[in-house]
Design a protein around this motif. Structure first.
Motif, short mmCIF file in Angstrom:
data_model
loop_
_atom_site.label_atom_id
_atom_site.label_comp_id
_atom_site.label_asym_id
_atom_site.label_seq_id
_atom_site.Cartn_x
_atom_site.Cartn_y
_atom_site.Cartn_z
N VAL A 229 19.16 10.08 6.45
CA VAL A 229 17.84 10.58 6.86
C VAL A 229 16.79 10.14 5.84
N MET A 230 17.09 10.24 4.56
CA MET A 230 16.14 9.89 3.52
C MET A 230 15.89 8.38 3.46
N VAL A 231 16.93 7.61 3.70
CA VAL A 231 16.78 6.15 3.72
C VAL A 231 15.84 5.73 4.85
N ASN A 232 15.98 6.36 6.01
CA ASN A 232 15.11 6.05 7.14
C ASN A 232 13.65 6.41 6.84
N ILE A 233 13.44 7.55 6.18
CA ILE A 233 12.09 7.97 5.79
C ILE A 233 11.50 6.97 4.79
N GLU A 234 12.31 6.55 3.86
CA GLU A 234 11.86 5.61 2.84
C GLU A 234 11.36 4.31 3.47
N LYS A 235 12.08 3.83 4.47
CA LYS A 235 11.69 2.59 5.15
C LYS A 235 10.45 2.81 6.02
N GLU A 236 10.42 3.93 6.72
CA GLU A 236 9.32 4.21 7.65
C GLU A 236 7.98 4.30 6.93
N TYR A 237 7.96 4.87 5.72
CA TYR A 237 6.71 5.09 5.00
C TYR A 237 6.52 4.14 3.81
N ASN A 238 7.32 3.08 3.78
CA ASN A 238 7.21 2.06 2.73
C ASN A 238 7.24 2.67 1.32
N LEU A 239 8.14 3.61 1.12
CA LEU A 239 8.27 4.25 -0.18
C LEU A 239 9.04 3.33 -1.12
N ALA A 240 8.67 3.33 -2.38
CA ALA A 240 9.27 2.41 -3.34
C ALA A 240 10.72 2.74 -3.62
N GLU A 241 11.02 4.02 -3.67
CA GLU A 241 12.37 4.43 -4.08
C GLU A 241 12.55 5.92 -3.75
N SER A 242 13.82 6.34 -3.69
CA SER A 242 14.10 7.77 -3.49
C SER A 242 15.34 8.17 -4.29
N PHE A 243 15.32 9.38 -4.79
CA PHE A 243 16.46 9.93 -5.53
C PHE A 243 16.90 11.21 -4.81
N ASP A 258 13.37 13.21 -4.45
CA ASP A 258 12.18 12.74 -5.16
C ASP A 258 11.85 11.34 -4.66
N PHE A 259 10.69 11.21 -4.00
CA PHE A 259 10.24 9.92 -3.50
C PHE A 259 9.26 9.30 -4.51
N VAL A 260 9.44 8.02 -4.77
CA VAL A 260 8.52 7.29 -5.63
C VAL A 260 7.57 6.48 -4.74
N VAL A 261 6.28 6.73 -4.88
CA VAL A 261 5.28 6.03 -4.06
C VAL A 261 4.56 4.97 -4.90
N ASP A 262 4.07 3.94 -4.21
CA ASP A 262 3.25 2.93 -4.88
C ASP A 262 2.06 2.58 -3.98
N ASN A 263 1.35 1.53 -4.31
CA ASN A 263 0.14 1.18 -3.55
C ASN A 263 0.44 0.77 -2.11
N ASN A 264 1.66 0.33 -1.85
CA ASN A 264 2.03 -0.09 -0.49
C ASN A 264 2.54 1.06 0.38
N SER A 265 2.74 2.21 -0.21
CA SER A 265 3.27 3.35 0.53
C SER A 265 2.22 3.93 1.48
N LYS A 266 2.72 4.52 2.58
CA LYS A 266 1.83 5.12 3.56
C LYS A 266 1.46 6.57 3.20
N ILE A 267 2.04 7.07 2.15
CA ILE A 267 1.75 8.44 1.71
C ILE A 267 0.53 8.41 0.79
N LYS A 268 -0.57 8.97 1.27
CA LYS A 268 -1.82 8.93 0.50
C LYS A 268 -2.35 10.34 0.17
N THR A 269 -2.04 11.28 1.01
CA THR A 269 -2.61 12.63 0.84
C THR A 269 -1.51 13.70 0.89
N ILE A 270 -1.86 14.91 0.54
CA ILE A 270 -0.91 16.03 0.63
C ILE A 270 -0.52 16.27 2.09
N THR A 271 -1.49 16.03 2.98
CA THR A 271 -1.20 16.17 4.41
C THR A 271 -0.10 15.19 4.83
N ASP A 272 -0.17 13.98 4.31
CA ASP A 272 0.87 12.98 4.59
C ASP A 272 2.23 13.46 4.06
#
Length: 305
Positions: A229-243, A258-272
């Motif tokens: 489930v976490m791997v799919n989320i990581e790919k869907e939102y372009n997350l850099a890494e997950s632990f 714990d998801f690691v986000v970077d500039n390419n990630s789709k997570i920008k806000t708390i709402t996201d």
């Protein structure tokens, strides 16, 4: 936090009452017919009463709302109680093995076969029906208490079945003059066989409960289901890494991600972030455990390690 259902309390009470009935019957008949095997069966049932009562008390205590004293719940009480139960069962089996070996070397025991046969047949059928009843409900609740009770009745079923087989053999042998000398040895030999075979069940239960007390990872299949489930989320939102950290205590699955986000990630806000949390919750809903989810996001990898 684990919630103890009325079904669990009712089944634990049934176990207590059934164990009382079998224990009284076994102890009385065992003394009357001079059978260590039947007496052991009765003593085991008597101890089952105390163990089932312990489970019932623990279940009621766990069900009480006490967030100030137990902010993370009381889930760990269940595996601790189960360890105590299986340890007592293991010691009982070892003690029975020792007594049976002493009896064997002292020439065995003369047993009243007819009464013993009737008792063993009633005991086998009764214990097996009780086991099936518990087994039917255990899968629905994922309750460690009910699993332990079910295993107790399974052991008692096989002990009673061993009694039945032993006395069927003894009844046949006592009518064969050249083999009648074997009859006194049947009772202690069956105790030894049953004791040696069923030592592994409490050992297995203790190991499984220790894993929960020590917050070790759950079985591989369950862990992989969460990780996917976490791997799919990581790919869907372009997350850099997950632990991902997963453990299981009683009926609660503890999941920390714990998801690691970077500039390419789709997570920008708390709402996201909350959107991702809700999606994870929905994707994990098919797993039949209560979940304690902790999902964090960071742009600095060191906070995820």
């Amino acid at each position: 936090m684990i919630q103890i259902s009325n079904l669990e309390k009712r089944l634990l009470l049934i176990s207590v009452y059934a164990a009382i009935g079998f224990s009284v019957l076994g102890i009385v008949i065992g003394l009357l017919v001079n059978s260590q095997f039947i007496f052991f069966d009765g003593i085991y049932s008597l101890i089952s009463v105390a163990l089932s009562g312990l489970s019932l008390l623990a279940a009621k205590y766990i069900g009480k709302n006490d967030w100030k004293r137990f902010p993370f719940g009381k889930d760990v009480i269940e595996p601790i109680v189960i360890i105590i139960k299986y340890t007592i069962i293991f010691l009982l089996v070892v003690a029975s093995l020792i007594v049976a070996m002493i009896s064997l070397f002292q020439g065995g025991r003369d047993v009243a076969i007819g009464v013993a046969l009737i008792y063993s047949l009633v005991g086998t059928v009764g214990c097996f029906l009780t086991y099936l009843y518990f087994k039917k409900h255990t899968g629905k609740t994922q309750s460690g208490f009910l699993t332990a009770e079910s295993n107790q009745w399974l052991i008692d079923t096989f002990v009673s079945a061993g009694v039945l087989i032993a006395f069927i053999v003894a009844s046949i042998l006592q009518n064969i003059s050249s083999l009648a000398y074997i009859v006194p040895y049947v009772d202690p030999v069956m105790v030894i066989i049953i004791s040696l075979y069923f030592m592994k069940l409490p050992i297995k239960g203790i190991k499984a409960s220790l894993r929960e007390v020590l917050s070790m990872a759950p079985k591989k299949e369950l862990r992989q289901e969460v990780e996917q489930v976490m791997v799919n989320i990581e790919k869907e939102y372009n997350l850099a890494e997950s632990f991902i950290r997963v453990s299981k205590t009683s009926k609660t699955l503890w999941i920390e991600v714990d998801f690691v986000v970077d500039n390419n990630s789709k997570i920008k806000t708390i709402t996201d972030q909350d959107k991702v949390r809700e999606e994870i919750k929905q994707n994990l809903s098919k797993i039949n455990y209560e979940k304690w989810l902790t999902i964090s996001f960071t742009s600095d990898r060191k906070w995820a390690l």
